[in-house]
Write a protein that holds these residues in place. Structure first.
Motif, short mmCIF file in Angstrom:
data_model
loop_
_atom_site.label_atom_id
_atom_site.label_comp_id
_atom_site.label_asym_id
_atom_site.label_seq_id
_atom_site.Cartn_x
_atom_site.Cartn_y
_atom_site.Cartn_z
N GLU A 41 24.48 27.38 -14.26
CA GLU A 41 24.94 28.75 -14.44
C GLU A 41 23.77 29.65 -14.87
O GLU A 41 23.65 30.79 -14.41
CB GLU A 41 26.05 28.80 -15.50
CG GLU A 41 27.33 28.07 -15.09
CD GLU A 41 27.28 26.57 -15.31
OE1 GLU A 41 28.27 25.90 -14.96
OE2 GLU A 41 26.24 26.05 -15.80
N SER A 96 26.92 29.86 -24.51
CA SER A 96 27.44 31.20 -24.19
C SER A 96 26.51 32.30 -24.68
O SER A 96 26.28 33.30 -23.98
CB SER A 96 28.83 31.37 -24.79
OG SER A 96 29.75 30.46 -24.23
N ARG A 136 23.56 32.51 -22.35
CA ARG A 136 23.93 33.16 -21.08
C ARG A 136 24.01 34.67 -21.26
O ARG A 136 23.47 35.43 -20.45
CB ARG A 136 25.27 32.62 -20.61
CG ARG A 136 25.77 33.23 -19.29
CD ARG A 136 27.25 32.99 -19.13
NE ARG A 136 28.00 33.65 -20.20
CZ ARG A 136 29.02 33.07 -20.86
NH1 ARG A 136 29.41 31.85 -20.58
NH2 ARG A 136 29.63 33.75 -21.82
N ASP A 137 24.66 35.11 -22.33
CA ASP A 137 24.83 36.55 -22.55
C ASP A 137 23.49 37.24 -22.76
O ASP A 137 23.26 38.35 -22.26
CB ASP A 137 25.74 36.80 -23.75
CG ASP A 137 27.18 36.35 -23.50
OD1 ASP A 137 27.54 36.12 -22.32
OD2 ASP A 137 27.94 36.22 -24.48
N THR A 165 22.20 32.89 -12.89
CA THR A 165 22.04 34.20 -13.52
C THR A 165 20.62 34.72 -13.32
O THR A 165 20.41 35.89 -12.94
CB THR A 165 22.35 34.11 -15.03
OG1 THR A 165 23.72 33.77 -15.21
CG2 THR A 165 22.07 35.44 -15.73
N ASP A 193 23.83 27.26 -28.53
CA ASP A 193 25.01 28.02 -28.13
C ASP A 193 24.82 28.45 -26.67
O ASP A 193 24.07 29.39 -26.38
CB ASP A 193 25.18 29.24 -29.04
CG ASP A 193 26.48 30.00 -28.79
OD1 ASP A 193 26.93 30.04 -27.63
OD2 ASP A 193 27.02 30.57 -29.76
N GLY A 212 24.85 23.96 -19.17
CA GLY A 212 24.81 25.33 -18.70
C GLY A 212 23.64 25.63 -17.80
O GLY A 212 23.40 26.79 -17.44
N GLU A 245 21.62 37.41 -19.43
CA GLU A 245 22.23 38.44 -18.58
C GLU A 245 21.75 39.82 -18.98
O GLU A 245 21.62 40.72 -18.15
CB GLU A 245 23.75 38.36 -18.68
CG GLU A 245 24.36 37.19 -17.92
CD GLU A 245 25.86 37.11 -18.07
OE1 GLU A 245 26.43 37.85 -18.93
OE2 GLU A 245 26.49 36.30 -17.37
#
Length: 241
Positions: free
Chosen positions: A120, A88, A91-92, A124, A86, A117, A95
């Protein structure tokens, strides 16, 4: 530079000395550094012993290792399998590392260029002050590195994975030729039966390398090892020969 990769995705059923908890990681890290490791790479775990990117789990592992090994650089994985692919969610979670205090935050994190990803994620990490190790597993990854350089890159990890040992050195050379001089240090390593042939090749080329239970459960002679310190000691002996 010799990095100790302490646990990876393995379980203690594969080796009784595999470190999982923060305390176990700290003890294994200290022993590996005493055996000659210059840097450390680990996969933090949650309370269920599964790999985790949660800020609290990263903080617990990294801070324990820092306390045991002051001044030694510490890195972690961001492998997409950790979040069941996953993008996303990964990434979350990464972060969320921005809220970590300095001693809880890794110095660097590996970003596999074969995974979606990647750019990105690298951006981050760079934004929150964590160095990026670009994981290159194939010629295609090497081409991606040359065409779209990740932000904040501090090192290229050439990882020889799922390659028979008799082909591993040739595969490494092909990948290294593909991207040429990246302008940052290159760390070359293999896994399983290819681990020691690739480590020897890295030493011959004057490249950084790594060793640990993540990559192999056996020594250069094919025999069993007691743990990360044993592997690190044997690798350091080869480097110093």
């Amino acid at each position: 530079m010799l990095k100790a990769c302490l646990n990876g995705s393995r379980t203690r059923s594969e080796h009784p000395g595999l470190p999982v908890t923060p305390d176990q990681l700290a003890a294994a890290a200290r022993e590996a550094v005493e055996a000659g490791a210059d840097a450390l790479h680990l996969h933090p775990r949650g309370r269920d012993a599964a790999e985790s990117l949660r800020a609290a789990d990263v903080a617990a592992a990294v801070s324990a290792v820092r306390q045991a090994c002051p001044g030694i650089p510490v890195g972690v994985s961001t492998g997409l399998w950790i979040t069941a692919r996953d993008v996303s969610a990964r990434r979350d979670l990464v972060e969320g590392w921005s809220a970590l205090r300095a001693f809880e935050r890794p110095d660097f994190a590996s970003v596999n260029l074969s995974e979606p990803g990647r750019l990105e994620l690298a951006a981050t990490l760079h934004t929150i002050g964590i160095g990026v190790e670009a994981g290159v597993w194939s010629n295609r990854d090497a081409q991606l590195l040359a065409s779209a350089r990740p932000a904040g890159i501090i090192r290229v990890l050439v990882e020889i994975i799922d390659v028979p040992p008799e082909n591993a050195v040739a595969e490494a050379d092909a990948i290294l030729r593909e991207f040429g001089d990246p302008g940052v240090p290159v760390l070359l390593h293999g896994e399983q039966e290819a681990c020691w042939p690739v480590l020897r090749h890295a030493v011959a080329l004057g490249l950084d390398t790594r060793i640990g239970l993540e990559d192999t459960l056996t020594g250069p002679d094919g025999g069993p090892v007691t743990g990360n310190a044993d592997l690190t000691r044997r690798a350091r002996e080869l480097i110093n020969t």
